[in-house]
Design a protein around this motif. Structure first.
Motif, PDB file in Angstrom:
ATOM      1  N   LEU A  18     -12.813  -5.782  30.103  1.00  0.00           N
ATOM      2  CA  LEU A  18     -11.499  -6.115  29.482  1.00  0.00           C
ATOM      3  C   LEU A  18     -11.549  -5.900  27.921  1.00  0.00           C
ATOM      4  O   LEU A  18     -10.671  -5.019  27.470  1.00  0.00           O
ATOM      5  N   HIS A  19     -12.567  -6.047  27.083  1.00  0.00           N
ATOM      6  CA  HIS A  19     -12.475  -5.534  25.835  1.00  0.00           C
ATOM      7  C   HIS A  19     -12.674  -4.235  25.576  1.00  0.00           C
ATOM      8  O   HIS A  19     -12.293  -3.422  24.628  1.00  0.00           O
ATOM      9  N   THR A  20     -13.449  -3.266  26.545  1.00  0.00           N
ATOM     10  CA  THR A  20     -13.537  -2.018  26.368  1.00  0.00           C
ATOM     11  C   THR A  20     -12.326  -1.204  26.644  1.00  0.00           C
ATOM     12  O   THR A  20     -11.663  -0.245  25.942  1.00  0.00           O
ATOM     13  N   LEU A  21     -11.511  -1.883  27.648  1.00  0.00           N
ATOM     14  CA  LEU A  21     -10.120  -1.210  27.855  1.00  0.00           C
ATOM     15  C   LEU A  21      -9.169  -1.654  26.701  1.00  0.00           C
ATOM     16  O   LEU A  21      -8.421  -0.896  26.190  1.00  0.00           O
ATOM     17  N   LEU A  22      -9.125  -2.916  26.216  1.00  0.00           N
ATOM     18  CA  LEU A  22      -8.276  -3.177  24.918  1.00  0.00           C
ATOM     19  C   LEU A  22      -8.775  -2.443  23.830  1.00  0.00           C
ATOM     20  O   LEU A  22      -7.706  -2.223  22.976  1.00  0.00           O
ATOM     21  N   LYS A  50      -7.513 -16.277  29.495  1.00  0.00           N
ATOM     22  CA  LYS A  50      -7.282 -17.431  29.046  1.00  0.00           C
ATOM     23  C   LYS A  50      -8.825 -17.989  28.704  1.00  0.00           C
ATOM     24  O   LYS A  50      -8.771 -18.760  27.430  1.00  0.00           O
ATOM     25  N   SER A  51     -10.012 -17.672  29.276  1.00  0.00           N
ATOM     26  CA  SER A  51     -11.272 -17.792  28.716  1.00  0.00           C
ATOM     27  C   SER A  51     -11.649 -17.092  27.497  1.00  0.00           C
ATOM     28  O   SER A  51     -11.985 -17.615  26.641  1.00  0.00           O
ATOM     29  N   GLU A  52     -10.875 -15.860  27.492  1.00  0.00           N
ATOM     30  CA  GLU A  52     -11.178 -15.026  26.328  1.00  0.00           C
ATOM     31  C   GLU A  52     -10.380 -15.611  24.880  1.00  0.00           C
ATOM     32  O   GLU A  52     -10.799 -15.659  23.790  1.00  0.00           O
ATOM     33  N   GLN A  53      -9.246 -16.120  25.277  1.00  0.00           N
ATOM     34  CA  GLN A  53      -8.347 -16.775  24.228  1.00  0.00           C
ATOM     35  C   GLN A  53      -9.016 -17.950  23.716  1.00  0.00           C
ATOM     36  O   GLN A  53      -9.179 -18.456  22.472  1.00  0.00           O
ATOM     37  N   ILE A  54      -9.776 -19.005  24.633  1.00  0.00           N
ATOM     38  CA  ILE A  54     -10.519 -20.006  24.056  1.00  0.00           C
ATOM     39  C   ILE A  54     -11.674 -19.724  23.349  1.00  0.00           C
ATOM     40  O   ILE A  54     -11.975 -20.328  22.492  1.00  0.00           O
ATOM     41  N   ASP A  57     -11.583 -14.576  21.213  1.00  0.00           N
ATOM     42  CA  ASP A  57     -11.993 -12.928  21.256  1.00  0.00           C
ATOM     43  C   ASP A  57     -10.985 -12.073  21.402  1.00  0.00           C
ATOM     44  O   ASP A  57     -10.944 -10.805  21.451  1.00  0.00           O
ATOM     45  N   ILE A  58      -9.699 -12.538  21.892  1.00  0.00           N
ATOM     46  CA  ILE A  58      -8.479 -11.699  22.235  1.00  0.00           C
ATOM     47  C   ILE A  58      -7.382 -12.402  21.330  1.00  0.00           C
ATOM     48  O   ILE A  58      -7.487 -13.713  21.049  1.00  0.00           O
ATOM     49  N   ASP A  59      -6.298 -11.609  21.200  1.00  0.00           N
ATOM     50  CA  ASP A  59      -5.186 -12.332  20.578  1.00  0.00           C
ATOM     51  C   ASP A  59      -3.939 -11.950  21.324  1.00  0.00           C
ATOM     52  O   ASP A  59      -3.852 -10.921  22.112  1.00  0.00           O
ATOM     53  N   ALA A  60      -2.989 -12.972  21.461  1.00  0.00           N
ATOM     54  CA  ALA A  60      -1.806 -12.716  22.103  1.00  0.00           C
ATOM     55  C   ALA A  60      -0.348 -12.416  21.368  1.00  0.00           C
ATOM     56  O   ALA A  60      -0.087 -13.549  20.482  1.00  0.00           O
ATOM     57  N   PRO A  62       3.505 -12.255  21.247  1.00  0.00           N
ATOM     58  CA  PRO A  62       4.676 -12.413  21.929  1.00  0.00           C
ATOM     59  C   PRO A  62       5.845 -11.571  21.271  1.00  0.00           C
ATOM     60  O   PRO A  62       6.956 -11.765  21.839  1.00  0.00           O
ATOM     61  N   SER A  63       5.806 -10.768  20.500  1.00  0.00           N
ATOM     62  CA  SER A  63       6.815 -10.256  19.743  1.00  0.00           C
ATOM     63  C   SER A  63       7.611  -9.301  20.676  1.00  0.00           C
ATOM     64  O   SER A  63       9.101  -9.199  20.026  1.00  0.00           O
ATOM     65  N   THR A  64       7.275  -8.842  21.341  1.00  0.00           N
ATOM     66  CA  THR A  64       8.144  -8.250  22.594  1.00  0.00           C
ATOM     67  C   THR A  64       8.897  -8.740  23.628  1.00  0.00           C
ATOM     68  O   THR A  64       9.530  -8.485  24.263  1.00  0.00           O
ATOM     69  N   GLY A  65       8.588 -10.056  23.528  1.00  0.00           N
ATOM     70  CA  GLY A  65       9.021 -10.901  24.596  1.00  0.00           C
ATOM     71  C   GLY A  65       8.147 -11.147  25.879  1.00  0.00           C
ATOM     72  O   GLY A  65       8.319 -11.813  26.737  1.00  0.00           O
ATOM     73  N   ILE A  66       7.200 -10.409  25.786  1.00  0.00           N
ATOM     74  CA  ILE A  66       5.981 -10.424  26.919  1.00  0.00           C
ATOM     75  C   ILE A  66       4.768 -10.463  25.992  1.00  0.00           C
ATOM     76  O   ILE A  66       4.461  -9.766  25.057  1.00  0.00           O
ATOM     77  N   LEU A  67       3.648 -11.530  26.630  1.00  0.00           N
ATOM     78  CA  LEU A  67       2.458 -11.486  25.981  1.00  0.00           C
ATOM     79  C   LEU A  67       1.721 -10.261  25.842  1.00  0.00           C
ATOM     80  O   LEU A  67       1.593  -9.672  27.020  1.00  0.00           O
ATOM     81  N   ILE A  68       1.375  -9.679  24.657  1.00  0.00           N
ATOM     82  CA  ILE A  68       0.731  -8.492  24.752  1.00  0.00           C
ATOM     83  C   ILE A  68      -0.751  -8.986  24.227  1.00  0.00           C
ATOM     84  O   ILE A  68      -1.058  -9.443  23.135  1.00  0.00           O
ATOM     85  N   PHE A  69      -1.766  -8.592  25.001  1.00  0.00           N
ATOM     86  CA  PHE A  69      -3.277  -9.083  24.603  1.00  0.00           C
ATOM     87  C   PHE A  69      -3.740  -7.952  23.958  1.00  0.00           C
ATOM     88  O   PHE A  69      -3.789  -6.746  24.084  1.00  0.00           O
ATOM     89  N   LYS A  70      -4.340  -8.348  22.714  1.00  0.00           N
ATOM     90  CA  LYS A  70      -5.509  -7.386  22.045  1.00  0.00           C
ATOM     91  C   LYS A  70      -6.464  -7.887  21.756  1.00  0.00           C
ATOM     92  O   LYS A  70      -6.909  -9.111  21.522  1.00  0.00           O
ATOM     93  N   THR A  71      -7.803  -7.123  21.811  1.00  0.00           N
ATOM     94  CA  THR A  71      -9.048  -7.523  21.346  1.00  0.00           C
ATOM     95  C   THR A  71      -9.434  -7.936  20.090  1.00  0.00           C
ATOM     96  O   THR A  71      -8.579  -7.216  19.022  1.00  0.00           O
ATOM     97  N   LYS A  72     -10.056  -8.806  19.861  1.00  0.00           N
ATOM     98  CA  LYS A  72     -10.441  -9.044  18.327  1.00  0.00           C
ATOM     99  C   LYS A  72     -11.908  -8.604  17.933  1.00  0.00           C
ATOM    100  O   LYS A  72     -12.419  -8.577  16.907  1.00  0.00           O
ATOM    101  N   VAL A  73     -12.744  -7.933  19.152  1.00  0.00           N
ATOM    102  CA  VAL A  73     -13.699  -7.225  18.688  1.00  0.00           C
ATOM    103  C   VAL A  73     -13.614  -6.262  17.716  1.00  0.00           C
ATOM    104  O   VAL A  73     -12.857  -5.244  18.204  1.00  0.00           O
ATOM    105  N   THR A  74     -14.302  -6.191  16.803  1.00  0.00           N
ATOM    106  CA  THR A  74     -14.223  -4.945  15.635  1.00  0.00           C
ATOM    107  C   THR A  74     -15.450  -3.868  15.740  1.00  0.00           C
ATOM    108  O   THR A  74     -15.179  -2.649  15.313  1.00  0.00           O
ATOM    109  N   ILE A  75     -16.205  -3.972  16.847  1.00  0.00           N
ATOM    110  CA  ILE A  75     -17.429  -3.088  16.696  1.00  0.00           C
ATOM    111  C   ILE A  75     -17.130  -2.323  17.998  1.00  0.00           C
ATOM    112  O   ILE A  75     -16.443  -2.875  19.143  1.00  0.00           O
TER     113      ILE A  75
END
Length: 209
Positions: A18-22, A50-54, A57-60, A62-75
């Motif tokens: 998931l995080h590699t993809l994001l 949901k687990s990653e939001q808890i 480790d990811i951010d959601a 909603p600015s486009t009207g659909i939840l867009i998920f982005k990773t918070k991993v910086t490495i």
């Protein structure tokens, strides 16, 4: 704050993928796009997100009207996406195999060989059901404690974000405050906290049964 790769979670083999993809999509992806690219079902994808939001480790967004998920991993990711998917599929297979072995162990018949006057008799003994149930109960309690720890960490994280963002000033003026990609009113923020506290209470209740 740097976020490192720490995705060796046995019950969620697709975390690294998931995080590699994001990381390859800095503008983020929707849940449907993530499920399609990882080759997993929508329900499994939703549980993973949901687990990653808890875990924060990811951010959601909603600015486009659909939840867009982005990773918070910086490495940068350790593996390519293809390799991460191969590892995820192998881990998922091993997880299923482990579950199959646990179920098989519950039905294994113990053999005891008794020698008497050079005559060997084989007796079939029933598996120790109490020991099996005890071990499964221990594993379940460990998983529940991990979930409780994740939820408590999530509560601390979003409270810290609200404090850093000075949300109290906005809420005192009946305005919304931007928290982790969402504009929240004070009641929405407190409701989210209460829901996580309720989950913790229910998990603790289940862990004491």
């Amino acid at each position: 704050m740097l976020k490192f790769w720490r995705f060796n979670h046995p019950n969620q083999p697709y975390r690294e993928a998931l995080h590699t993809l994001l990381c390859n999509y800095p503008n983020g992806l929707s849940a449907l796009e993530i499920a399609e690219k990882l080759g997993i079902s929508n329900s499994e994808c939703n549980r993973l997100l949901k687990s990653e939001q808890i875990r924060d480790d990811i951010d959601a967004d909603p600015s486009t009207g659909i939840l867009i998920f982005k990773t918070k991993v910086t490495i940068p990711p350790i593996n390519t996406l293809n390799k991460a998917l191969i590892i995820a599929k192998q881990s998922k297979f091993l997880l299923k195999a482990k579950l199959a072995l646990i179920l098989l162990s519950a039905s294994i018949v113990c053999f005891s060989i008794i020698a008497n006057n050079l005559n060997i008799f084989i007796s079939f003994l029933k598996p120790n059901k109490a020991e099996i149930e005890s071990e499964l109960s221990k594993q379940n309690k460990i998983e529940i404690r991990n979930e409780i720890d994740d939820l408590n960490q999530r509560i601390r994280n979003i409270r810290s974000v609200a404090e850093i963002s000075k949300c109290r000033i906005y809420w005192d003026n009946s305005q919304t405050c931007y928290i982790e990609g969402r504009l929240l009113t004070q009641s929405e923020f407190e409701k989210e906290i209460d829901e996580m506290k309720l989950q913790i209470s229910q998990l603790r209740l289940n862990n004491n049964q």
